[in-house]
Design a protein around this motif. Sequence first.
Motif, PDB file in Angstrom:
ATOM      1  N   LYS A  83      -4.485   2.022  -4.427  1.00 26.10           N
ATOM      2  CA  LYS A  83      -4.466   0.642  -3.949  1.00 26.10           C
ATOM      3  C   LYS A  83      -5.557   0.377  -2.908  1.00 26.10           C
ATOM      4  O   LYS A  83      -5.899  -0.767  -2.624  1.00 26.10           O
ATOM      5  CB  LYS A  83      -3.093   0.327  -3.317  1.00 26.10           C
ATOM      6  CG  LYS A  83      -1.931   0.363  -4.297  1.00 26.10           C
ATOM      7  CD  LYS A  83      -1.997  -0.803  -5.257  1.00 26.10           C
ATOM      8  CE  LYS A  83      -0.788  -0.828  -6.191  1.00 26.10           C
ATOM      9  NZ  LYS A  83       0.480  -1.116  -5.501  1.00 26.10           N
ATOM     10  N   PHE A  89       0.808  -1.218   0.000  1.00 24.33           N
ATOM     11  CA  PHE A  89       0.000   0.000   0.000  1.00 24.33           C
ATOM     12  C   PHE A  89       0.844   1.272   0.000  1.00 24.33           C
ATOM     13  O   PHE A  89       0.301   2.369  -0.077  1.00 24.33           O
ATOM     14  CB  PHE A  89      -0.932   0.020   1.218  1.00 24.33           C
ATOM     15  CG  PHE A  89      -2.091  -0.928   1.117  1.00 24.33           C
ATOM     16  CD1 PHE A  89      -3.225  -0.583   0.400  1.00 24.33           C
ATOM     17  CD2 PHE A  89      -2.046  -2.169   1.732  1.00 24.33           C
ATOM     18  CE1 PHE A  89      -4.296  -1.449   0.305  1.00 24.33           C
ATOM     19  CE2 PHE A  89      -3.117  -3.053   1.642  1.00 24.33           C
ATOM     20  CZ  PHE A  89      -4.243  -2.693   0.921  1.00 24.33           C
ATOM     21  N   SER A 131      -0.246   4.789  -1.395  1.00 29.17           N
ATOM     22  CA  SER A 131      -0.844   4.727  -2.726  1.00 29.17           C
ATOM     23  C   SER A 131      -2.359   4.672  -2.603  1.00 29.17           C
ATOM     24  O   SER A 131      -2.941   3.626  -2.288  1.00 29.17           O
ATOM     25  CB  SER A 131      -0.327   3.496  -3.481  1.00 29.17           C
ATOM     26  OG  SER A 131      -0.917   3.426  -4.766  1.00 29.17           O
TER      27      SER A 131
END
Length: 476
Positions: free
Chosen positions: A147, A133, A144
């Motif tokens: 994600k 992540f 992110s």
Amino acid sequence: MLKVYNTLTRTKEEFKPVVPGHVSIYVCGVTPYNEPHIGNARPFVTWDVIKRFLRKLGYKVKHVQNFTDIDDKIIRTANEQRVGWKDISDKYIAAYFAVMDKLGVGRADIYPRVSENMVDIIKMVSGLIKKGFAYELDGDVYFSVEKFHGYGKLSGRKLDDMQAGARIEVDDRKHHPMDFALWKSAKAGEPYWESPWGKGRPGWHIECSTMSLKYLGKTFDFHGGGSDLIFPHHENEIAQSQAYCCDDHSFARYWLHNGFITINQEKMSKSLNNFFTVKDILAKYPAEVLRYFLVATHYRSPLDFSDERLKEAEAGLARLKNAQDNLNDLCNTAKDGDGSTVQLVQFAQDAKKGFYDAMEDDFNTALALANMFDLAKKINIYYQTVTAGDTAADKDDIEKVVAVYREMTDILGILQADKQEKNDDKIVNALMDLIIAVREDARHNKDWATSDKIRDDLKTIGIIIEDSPTGARWKR
């Protein structure tokens, strides 16, 4: 049945604690780089009232509130004053406690600081990288957002429509413009901590996730703060916390956000020169007036701050204080066991039910106060009939009404100063009893000049003598 408005679901929900009989609360604290301002005061007074009420309902409450004691603003202030960053944070954390104590805000159970939780923060950042992540770029670590499939669910924003939020610098290296910093590499002259990604310090959002999970566990009841924190701060907290725990239902169950404060119907801003610190306000108004002002409006509603509104609050609090004084006087002069006050007891019970109904409806302090004012009016009317000699007060009944009124004031945290004065200032009370006795002797001897002089001189120092058929009483 307690119902709360959950920002996450945008509905009013029945409150069901994670652990029966217990309530866990995390509230975002201040960044201590300046004196606390009126906007800081509102969430903390709000949560103080909420905690008082939850305890009245029988819950055991655990409250965690952080201090962001390392931050760009703290570093900048420290550089300007040519002192260390810790000197600044320590100074203004002390300033926070000083004004909150005056406002009657009870202490949280734990006040974690960012600087004291670096090991845990680094561990969480590492875990997010390991789970896919987060990613590292030249000593910086970013979350992110693409994600995490639920990003935007708290604020209701769509990822494609978002722009970089507060405290997040636009960086072309990022995978997505909305990716936010979990760890920032140290710049020259800045404080830093060693990490797997080099020298640096945490991003803004990761601290609250780390400390709430550390002290309250994977799932807890309430997360609170101002409406300005919904995005990006709380949105990012949810994303990184649920990504770290791998559970869409982990982290806080109920999100409560208090409304904005405006100054004379304009947004509070240093640039507009309408930025008021609590310390400055308390130099002009008693702390209980400011607290009353903050609780007299429902916590989710916007609140306009002005001298006019504070004067209205002062007058409203004085009305409630007058009823409290009348009630105390009735209690001191009431007789035992004639049952003449049963109707006032019923009024008190009705007002208490209305008060609790209001508080159980998303902590509606405005409606709760309306019930207090209804009872205060009944108390004042009854007091007038007693002092006029038209009826007598039953001591047992009056004590029941006193208990109801005190229960209301204790939950809202108002009219506490009078109780403290009476507990702590026995010498003043004894002296006033003596002065009133001397004045009563003067009146008995028809020495009206002495009687009036005592009354008038006391008034010049803020003490009022009130005469009635049942005797004289005094009040500040």
